[in-house]
Design an enzyme around this catalytic site. Structure first.
Site, PDB file in Angstrom:
ATOM      1  N   TYR A  37       0.832  -1.343  -0.021  1.00  0.00           N
ATOM      2  CA  TYR A  37      -0.043   0.107   0.021  1.00  0.00           C
ATOM      3  C   TYR A  37       0.851   1.249  -0.045  1.00  0.00           C
ATOM      4  O   TYR A  37       1.092   1.707   1.049  1.00  0.00           O
ATOM      5  CB  TYR A  37      -0.945  -0.093   1.145  1.00  0.00           C
ATOM      6  CG  TYR A  37      -1.702  -1.078   1.500  1.00  0.00           C
ATOM      7  CD1 TYR A  37      -2.969  -1.574   0.512  1.00  0.00           C
ATOM      8  CD2 TYR A  37      -1.583  -2.184   2.618  1.00  0.00           C
ATOM      9  CE1 TYR A  37      -3.668  -2.520   0.547  1.00  0.00           C
ATOM     10  CE2 TYR A  37      -2.445  -3.204   2.786  1.00  0.00           C
ATOM     11  CZ  TYR A  37      -3.420  -3.309   1.843  1.00  0.00           C
ATOM     12  OH  TYR A  37      -4.243  -4.332   2.202  1.00  0.00           O
ATOM     13  N   TRP A  41      -3.837   6.157   2.834  1.00  0.00           N
ATOM     14  CA  TRP A  41      -5.156   5.925   2.762  1.00  0.00           C
ATOM     15  C   TRP A  41      -5.825   6.587   4.116  1.00  0.00           C
ATOM     16  O   TRP A  41      -5.263   6.627   5.014  1.00  0.00           O
ATOM     17  CB  TRP A  41      -5.069   4.306   3.208  1.00  0.00           C
ATOM     18  CG  TRP A  41      -5.593   3.333   2.175  1.00  0.00           C
ATOM     19  CD1 TRP A  41      -6.708   2.583   1.790  1.00  0.00           C
ATOM     20  CD2 TRP A  41      -4.289   2.819   1.049  1.00  0.00           C
ATOM     21  NE1 TRP A  41      -6.241   1.765   0.721  1.00  0.00           N
ATOM     22  CE2 TRP A  41      -5.159   2.049   0.096  1.00  0.00           C
ATOM     23  CE3 TRP A  41      -3.163   3.252   0.783  1.00  0.00           C
ATOM     24  CZ2 TRP A  41      -4.554   1.291  -0.724  1.00  0.00           C
ATOM     25  CZ3 TRP A  41      -2.560   2.635  -0.268  1.00  0.00           C
ATOM     26  CH2 TRP A  41      -3.138   1.580  -1.013  1.00  0.00           C
ATOM     27  N   ASN A  42      -7.207   6.710   3.853  1.00  0.00           N
ATOM     28  CA  ASN A  42      -7.853   7.558   4.611  1.00  0.00           C
ATOM     29  C   ASN A  42      -8.069   7.077   6.187  1.00  0.00           C
ATOM     30  O   ASN A  42      -7.530   7.913   6.917  1.00  0.00           O
ATOM     31  CB  ASN A  42      -9.458   7.825   4.028  1.00  0.00           C
ATOM     32  CG  ASN A  42     -10.256   8.777   4.563  1.00  0.00           C
ATOM     33  OD1 ASN A  42      -9.941   8.821   5.766  1.00  0.00           O
ATOM     34  ND2 ASN A  42     -10.823   9.380   3.816  1.00  0.00           N
ATOM     35  N   TRP A  43      -8.612   6.271   6.220  1.00  0.00           N
ATOM     36  CA  TRP A  43      -8.603   5.642   7.877  1.00  0.00           C
ATOM     37  C   TRP A  43      -7.472   5.258   8.442  1.00  0.00           C
ATOM     38  O   TRP A  43      -7.056   5.256   9.615  1.00  0.00           O
ATOM     39  CB  TRP A  43      -9.872   4.618   8.117  1.00  0.00           C
ATOM     40  CG  TRP A  43     -10.077   3.529   7.486  1.00  0.00           C
ATOM     41  CD1 TRP A  43      -9.340   2.652   6.422  1.00  0.00           C
ATOM     42  CD2 TRP A  43     -10.721   2.126   8.026  1.00  0.00           C
ATOM     43  NE1 TRP A  43      -9.730   1.484   6.317  1.00  0.00           N
ATOM     44  CE2 TRP A  43     -10.447   1.331   7.347  1.00  0.00           C
ATOM     45  CE3 TRP A  43     -11.720   2.294   9.221  1.00  0.00           C
ATOM     46  CZ2 TRP A  43     -11.143   0.006   7.671  1.00  0.00           C
ATOM     47  CZ3 TRP A  43     -12.313   0.946   9.649  1.00  0.00           C
ATOM     48  CH2 TRP A  43     -11.852  -0.197   8.901  1.00  0.00           C
ATOM     49  N   GLN A 109     -14.021   6.697   2.806  1.00  0.00           N
ATOM     50  CA  GLN A 109     -13.720   5.548   3.547  1.00  0.00           C
ATOM     51  C   GLN A 109     -14.015   5.720   5.175  1.00  0.00           C
ATOM     52  O   GLN A 109     -14.473   6.787   5.458  1.00  0.00           O
ATOM     53  CB  GLN A 109     -12.035   5.178   3.768  1.00  0.00           C
ATOM     54  CG  GLN A 109     -11.818   3.779   3.224  1.00  0.00           C
ATOM     55  CD  GLN A 109     -10.357   3.596   3.402  1.00  0.00           C
ATOM     56  OE1 GLN A 109      -9.362   4.393   3.892  1.00  0.00           O
ATOM     57  NE2 GLN A 109      -9.996   2.410   3.214  1.00  0.00           N
ATOM     58  N   GLY A 165     -13.649  -0.153   3.949  1.00  0.00           N
ATOM     59  CA  GLY A 165     -12.386  -0.662   4.204  1.00  0.00           C
ATOM     60  C   GLY A 165     -12.520  -2.193   4.528  1.00  0.00           C
ATOM     61  O   GLY A 165     -11.440  -2.789   4.522  1.00  0.00           O
ATOM     62  N   ASP A 167     -12.787  -4.833   2.598  1.00  0.00           N
ATOM     63  CA  ASP A 167     -13.153  -5.282   1.294  1.00  0.00           C
ATOM     64  C   ASP A 167     -13.730  -6.508   0.768  1.00  0.00           C
ATOM     65  O   ASP A 167     -14.719  -6.315  -0.079  1.00  0.00           O
ATOM     66  CB  ASP A 167     -11.483  -5.573   0.586  1.00  0.00           C
ATOM     67  CG  ASP A 167     -10.799  -4.082   0.829  1.00  0.00           C
ATOM     68  OD1 ASP A 167     -11.259  -3.347   1.431  1.00  0.00           O
ATOM     69  OD2 ASP A 167      -9.784  -4.188  -0.131  1.00  0.00           O
ATOM     70  N   ARG A 200      -5.928 -12.813   0.325  1.00  0.00           N
ATOM     71  CA  ARG A 200      -6.440 -11.586  -0.399  1.00  0.00           C
ATOM     72  C   ARG A 200      -7.881 -11.916  -1.037  1.00  0.00           C
ATOM     73  O   ARG A 200      -8.070 -13.138  -1.331  1.00  0.00           O
ATOM     74  CB  ARG A 200      -5.360 -11.146  -1.599  1.00  0.00           C
ATOM     75  CG  ARG A 200      -4.087 -10.601  -1.086  1.00  0.00           C
ATOM     76  CD  ARG A 200      -4.255  -9.265  -0.179  1.00  0.00           C
ATOM     77  NE  ARG A 200      -4.763  -8.224  -1.260  1.00  0.00           N
ATOM     78  CZ  ARG A 200      -4.948  -7.031  -0.995  1.00  0.00           C
ATOM     79  NH1 ARG A 200      -4.746  -6.526   0.369  1.00  0.00           N
ATOM     80  NH2 ARG A 200      -5.624  -6.187  -1.773  1.00  0.00           N
ATOM     81  N   TRP A 348     -10.839 -10.039   5.347  1.00  0.00           N
ATOM     82  CA  TRP A 348     -11.983  -9.677   6.116  1.00  0.00           C
ATOM     83  C   TRP A 348     -13.055 -10.758   5.985  1.00  0.00           C
ATOM     84  O   TRP A 348     -13.946 -10.671   6.636  1.00  0.00           O
ATOM     85  CB  TRP A 348     -12.588  -8.222   5.581  1.00  0.00           C
ATOM     86  CG  TRP A 348     -11.856  -7.067   5.716  1.00  0.00           C
ATOM     87  CD1 TRP A 348     -10.889  -6.589   5.002  1.00  0.00           C
ATOM     88  CD2 TRP A 348     -11.842  -6.539   6.927  1.00  0.00           C
ATOM     89  NE1 TRP A 348     -10.287  -5.653   5.652  1.00  0.00           N
ATOM     90  CE2 TRP A 348     -10.780  -5.362   6.733  1.00  0.00           C
ATOM     91  CE3 TRP A 348     -12.410  -6.263   8.158  1.00  0.00           C
ATOM     92  CZ2 TRP A 348     -10.594  -4.147   7.811  1.00  0.00           C
ATOM     93  CZ3 TRP A 348     -12.284  -5.427   8.973  1.00  0.00           C
ATOM     94  CH2 TRP A 348     -11.548  -4.372   8.773  1.00  0.00           C
ATOM     95  N   GLU A 390      -0.671  -6.615   9.595  1.00  0.00           N
ATOM     96  CA  GLU A 390      -1.967  -6.031   8.894  1.00  0.00           C
ATOM     97  C   GLU A 390      -3.044  -6.608   9.567  1.00  0.00           C
ATOM     98  O   GLU A 390      -4.022  -5.925   9.960  1.00  0.00           O
ATOM     99  CB  GLU A 390      -2.056  -6.083   7.494  1.00  0.00           C
ATOM    100  CG  GLU A 390      -3.342  -5.400   6.749  1.00  0.00           C
ATOM    101  CD  GLU A 390      -3.372  -5.540   5.341  1.00  0.00           C
ATOM    102  OE1 GLU A 390      -2.738  -6.370   4.734  1.00  0.00           O
ATOM    103  OE2 GLU A 390      -4.106  -5.040   4.607  1.00  0.00           O
TER     104      GLU A 390
HETATM  105  C1  DGY Z   1      -6.662  -2.583  -1.570  1.00  0.00           C
HETATM  106  O1  DGY Z   1      -5.970  -2.174  -2.601  1.00  0.00           O
HETATM  107  O2  DGY Z   1      -6.614  -3.724  -1.239  1.00  0.00           O
HETATM  108  C2  DGY Z   1      -7.222  -1.586  -0.854  1.00  0.00           C
HETATM  109  O3  DGY Z   1      -7.899  -2.285   0.112  1.00  0.00           O
HETATM  110  C3  DGY Z   1      -8.196  -0.817  -1.396  1.00  0.00           C
HETATM  111  O4  DGY Z   1      -8.404   0.233  -0.499  1.00  0.00           O
END
Ligand code: DGY
Length: 428
Positions: A37, A41-43, A109, A165, A167, A200, A348, A390
């Site tokens: 990343y 990112w916002n949050w 977000q 958030g 996903d 993922r 998630w 993460e």
């Molecule tokens: C990603 O790229 O996996 C992010 O979660 C998008 O916000």
């Protein structure tokens, strides 16, 4: 563990967490982690701010200031700000076609930032007013944007799984199945080059994520035009509870500044009523509802337990919380371990997320439930044993996703570290 091993462990982890935050600092903003990343990112940034506050208050405020500087003219604060193009991430600014002052995505977000700003102020009473005042109007415009464009019967909707958030949570499996993906031709994902594909989302998810991006890009993210025809619109407890809490906290910030907060206060009962529309009476839980099909998701997720954070004490939620936490070594799993959709390592669909644990636990603390303190201890142990991942496998604690992660380090520094608790930094 010997009697004095604990302080040493805490000291070592405090130092490691600070080092991670410094390494992920790109100058005015932080990346969630190197590689996977590479943008703001916002949050993530809002949580990063409270981590910086543990050792550099000025840097903490700057994180929020940089985020708010990316606000669009319509009030939206984007979910990713692409400060510098990085080919290691897909989809980048060209695919999104954001129309804000800085290249960015076209969705928002979970707006935890006002709540984190209130934490900064509490920790920085001398500078709080001076630092927050220039941002106040921007925050009001952002919160108003949600009220204008994301409400359904008072509950807050997401228009893209990335907006929540969370996903690939099973919460949107139904809505995602109803979304017909476009033929996007060949594209190369970059996430699975950084972490194992088993942790993922699937390609079928990405086809749909990118379909929604393409539709928004074509319409130049004009909310008025997109509102009626958007093919994914799901009322979500993450957004509803977090925005409800954020309204309360923004109203408090406004009162401290001597500003008129009547508009913000008028939003609170709307979301309180909206939260009740997310109550699934059959499952007796806060649930996700697809506003297009009217279907419940029938999922107990970690977002269901954000009710206390939002100021709502729903008695039926405690037995659910205790049940899902009993089923794993480290709570709170992001999806019910008794559900067939549960996957311990897939993003998630089961893993534990430290920053959601903090929000859940603090909500429980505020209502006087011991479960909050237990959750903090459990989260601290998870990080002590497994580092700053993460997210974590709730059954084994195994680290998953990106490593050396900003928000896990921040949550450690601000909340989970036994040192943070001793300092009781945010009490009162
Ligand atoms: C990603 O790229 O996996 C992010 O979660 C998008 O916000």
């Amino acid at each position: 563990m010997t009697m004095d091993a604990q302080p040493q462990t805490t000291q070592r982890l405090d130092q490691e967490a600070r080092d991670i935050m410094i390494r992920n600092d790109r100058g005015g903003y932080s990346v969630p982690t190197h590689g996977l990343y590479p943008y703001q990112w916002n949050w993530d940034s809002a949580f990063a701010a409270i981590g910086y506050a543990a050792f550099d208050m000025d840097r903490a405020w700057i994180e929020l200031e940089t985020l708010m500087a990316a606000q669009w003219h319509d009030g939206m604060v984007p979910h990713i700000v692409f400060h510098e193009v990085d080919p290691g991430y897909f989809p980048g600014p060209d695919i999104w076609g954001g129309v804000g002052p800085v290249p960015s995505t076209g969705i928002s977000q979970p707006p935890v930032a006002a709540s984190m700003a209130l934490r900064l102020w509490d920790n920085d009473p001398e500078m709080g007013a001076e630092r927050f005042l220039p941002m106040f109007d921007g925050f009001v415009r952002w919160h108003r944007w949600f009220m204008d464009w994301r409400l359904h019967d008072g509950a807050v909707c997401i228009t893209h799984p990335w907006e929540s958030g969370r996903d690939n949570t099973p919460d949107w499996d139904g809505a995602m199945a109803n979304l017909i993906p476009r033929d996007l031709g060949e594209y190369q994902r970059r996430d699975t080059g950084h972490v194992d594909a088993s942790m993922r989302p699937h390609k079928s998810d990405y086809d749909r994520y990118l379909t929604l991006v393409a539709i928004g890009h074509e319409a130049r993210w004009e909310q008025g035009a997109l509102h009626a025809s958007w093919p994914f619109r799901v009322a979500d407890p993450t957004m509803t509870f977090i925005l409800l809490r954020a309204h309360r906290d923004l109203a408090e910030l406004g009162r401290r500044l001597g500003r008129d907060v009547s508009e913000i206060e008028s939003w609170i009962p709307i979301l309180e009523a909206g939260a009740e529309t997310l109550w699934n009476p059959e499952l007796k839980t806060y649930d996700v509802r697809d506003t297009l099909s009217g279907e419940w998701s029938c999922c107990v997720s970690n977002a269901s337990f954000l009710c206390w954070w939002a100021g709502i004490d729903r008695a039926e939620m405690l037995p659910h919380l205790r049940r899902v936490n009993r089923a794993v070594r480290f709570g709170v799993p992001s999806h019910d371990p008794e559900s067939p959709a549960f996957e311990a390592k897939r993003y998630w669909r089961g893993p534990v997320w430290a920053m959601l644990n903090m929000l859940i636990a603090e909500g429980l603390d505020e209502f006087g439930y011991d479960d909050g303190a237990l959750l903090r201890q459990n989260t601290a142990r998870m990080i002590e044993e497994n580092g700053f991942a993460e997210y974590f496998d709730p059954i084994t604690g195994a680290p998953a996703g990106g490593q050396n992660f900003t928000w896990t380090a921040a949550i450690w520094l601000d909340w989970a570290s036994p040192r943070a608790r001793e300092e009781n930094r945010w009490a009162g």
